[in-house]
Design a protein around this motif. Structure first.
Motif, mmCIF file in Angstrom:
data_model
loop_
_atom_site.group_PDB
_atom_site.id
_atom_site.type_symbol
_atom_site.label_atom_id
_atom_site.label_comp_id
_atom_site.label_asym_id
_atom_site.label_seq_id
_atom_site.Cartn_x
_atom_site.Cartn_y
_atom_site.Cartn_z
ATOM 1 N N ARG A 165 0.884 -0.971 0.045
ATOM 2 C CA ARG A 165 -0.044 -0.128 0.076
ATOM 3 C C ARG A 165 0.853 1.482 -0.020
ATOM 4 N NH1 ARG A 165 -2.978 -2.984 3.770
ATOM 5 N NH2 ARG A 165 -2.247 -1.694 5.434
ATOM 6 N N LEU A 166 1.893 1.194 0.876
ATOM 7 C CA LEU A 166 2.925 2.258 0.787
ATOM 8 C C LEU A 166 3.630 2.517 -0.537
ATOM 9 C CD1 LEU A 166 4.747 1.990 4.559
ATOM 10 C CD2 LEU A 166 2.914 3.512 3.426
ATOM 11 N N GLN A 219 2.064 2.862 -3.329
ATOM 12 C CA GLN A 219 1.222 3.435 -4.187
ATOM 13 C C GLN A 219 1.637 5.115 -4.033
ATOM 14 O OE1 GLN A 219 -2.842 2.823 -3.002
ATOM 15 N NE2 GLN A 219 -2.581 0.570 -3.111
ATOM 16 N N HIS A 220 2.247 5.346 -3.114
ATOM 17 C CA HIS A 220 2.659 6.823 -2.671
ATOM 18 C C HIS A 220 4.075 7.013 -2.787
ATOM 19 C CE1 HIS A 220 -1.231 7.005 -0.902
ATOM 20 N NE2 HIS A 220 -1.117 6.041 -0.328
ATOM 21 N N CYS A 221 4.984 6.192 -3.426
ATOM 22 C CA CYS A 221 6.490 6.493 -3.581
ATOM 23 C C CYS A 221 6.667 7.032 -5.232
ATOM 24 C CB CYS A 221 7.211 5.074 -3.363
ATOM 25 S SG CYS A 221 6.932 4.457 -1.841
ATOM 26 N N ASP A 222 7.546 7.896 -5.095
ATOM 27 C CA ASP A 222 7.971 8.406 -6.137
ATOM 28 C C ASP A 222 9.447 7.432 -6.737
ATOM 29 O OD1 ASP A 222 6.348 10.656 -6.510
ATOM 30 O OD2 ASP A 222 7.578 11.584 -5.082
ATOM 31 N N ARG A 273 4.855 -1.062 -11.694
ATOM 32 C CA ARG A 273 4.300 0.092 -11.573
ATOM 33 C C ARG A 273 4.999 1.420 -12.210
ATOM 34 N NH1 ARG A 273 1.693 0.086 -5.397
ATOM 35 N NH2 ARG A 273 0.472 -1.839 -5.742
ATOM 36 N N ILE A 319 7.987 2.672 -11.049
ATOM 37 C CA ILE A 319 8.598 3.325 -9.894
ATOM 38 C C ILE A 319 9.753 2.978 -10.216
ATOM 39 C CG2 ILE A 319 8.822 3.812 -7.562
ATOM 40 C CD1 ILE A 319 5.800 2.671 -7.427
#
Length: 61
Positions: free
Chosen positions: A18-19, A21-24, A46, A48
């Motif tokens: 889930r985390l 999803q917020h990572c660059d 994804r 990333i």
């Protein structure tokens, strides 16, 4: 039924996914870790960026 240790690992893995999803970007630290390898795989799926050393991370300018 899962053992308490296996259940805790599963919870941590779900939280890590889930985390992501917020990572660059993701930095993969050295050492063996199936969970970290799975996180890297998900990050790549994804799109990333994954870095393996601090020197690989571009500076912000």
């Amino acid at each position: 039924m899962l053992s308490p240790l296996a259940a805790a690992r599963r919870r941590r893995a779900r939280a890590a996914h889930r985390l992501l999803q917020h990572c660059d970007a993701v930095q993969r630290l050295p050492g063996e870790s199936r969970g970290a390898d799975q996180d890297v795989e998900i990050a790549r799926e994804r799109g990333i960026p994954v870095f393996h050393a601090l020197e690989e991370i571009p500076t912000l300018g």
